[in-house]
Design a protein around this motif. Sequence first.
Motif, PDB file in Angstrom:
ATOM      1  N   SER A  92      68.658 -68.415  10.357  1.00 11.70           N
ATOM      2  CA  SER A  92      68.426 -68.278  12.004  1.00 11.70           C
ATOM      3  C   SER A  92      69.872 -69.043  12.696  1.00 11.70           C
ATOM      4  O   SER A  92      70.896 -69.481  12.189  1.00 11.70           O
ATOM      5  CB  SER A  92      67.111 -69.349  12.523  1.00 11.70           C
ATOM      6  N   ASP A 125      62.115 -65.835  13.712  1.00 17.81           N
ATOM      7  CA  ASP A 125      61.614 -66.608  13.199  1.00 17.81           C
ATOM      8  C   ASP A 125      60.313 -66.966  13.060  1.00 17.81           C
ATOM      9  O   ASP A 125      59.552 -67.692  12.939  1.00 17.81           O
ATOM     10  CB  ASP A 125      62.732 -67.737  14.194  1.00 17.81           C
ATOM     11  N   ARG A 139      67.945 -73.219  11.798  1.00 21.21           N
ATOM     12  CA  ARG A 139      68.860 -72.835  12.543  1.00 21.21           C
ATOM     13  C   ARG A 139      70.160 -73.650  12.627  1.00 21.21           C
ATOM     14  O   ARG A 139      69.865 -75.095  12.321  1.00 21.21           O
ATOM     15  CB  ARG A 139      67.653 -73.693  13.613  1.00 21.21           C
ATOM     16  N   ASN A 183      66.382 -77.883  11.980  1.00 24.82           N
ATOM     17  CA  ASN A 183      67.776 -77.971  12.757  1.00 24.82           C
ATOM     18  C   ASN A 183      68.653 -78.154  12.155  1.00 24.82           C
ATOM     19  O   ASN A 183      68.734 -79.622  11.082  1.00 24.82           O
ATOM     20  CB  ASN A 183      67.586 -78.629  14.442  1.00 24.82           C
TER      21      ASN A 183
END
Length: 226
Positions: A92, A125, A139, A183
């Motif tokens: 992502s 997502d 991400r 992340n």
Amino acid sequence: MKVLILGDGLLGKEIKKQTNWDSISRSTHNIDFKDVVSCYRYLKDYDIILNCIAHTDTYDKNKEDHWDINFKAVSRLCDWCNDNDKKLVHISTDFVYANSSNIPSENDIPVHAENWYSYTKLLGDGYIELKAKDYLIIRCGHKPTPFPYTEAYTDIIGNFDYVNVIANKIINLIKSKKGGIYNVGTETKSIYELAQKTVPSVKPSNSKKNMPKDVRMDCKKLNNES
């Protein structure tokens, strides 16, 4: 654990370089991700499907291209992975967090930037998070190394880094069999500060008005498990 990389863009090529995992792409296998069915026959012999394909023309106003590649194809790929007991690893973007009022973690609901790229990536997502049996969503933001331009933005900040750094972190998560949303990034910096690491002579500049200025993410989850 057999991994297949979908796509041969900047990130896909770097992951392949560091791992020698197999890959397929439009240029080498004549696949069309808008018609994701064209990919299926290449996927059956692998345990993990790593999707690095996206419509990344961030400010393209053609909604259909963003929708077809970043959401519709991703949702169909997710369904196929469920039906065939494959793990889906999906790349992502930090853009889904753009201009949030805080520094968001994986548990926060992103606020998408004002472009169809980030919106359709966020929809992809969400579909995976809701429907996938076994998944890992990454991400991140990555830049070519060395920095290829003579100017770099001082007013865009985030946790992005050079592609070789981000690729290595993604590979480690896959090998560690992590799941859920991560992340993936390094310390907060501007694009200009990142560029200076490889091109000390790079000149500072300001970004265009419609570019998101803040794509910071909370990377504690990644750092705590590294």
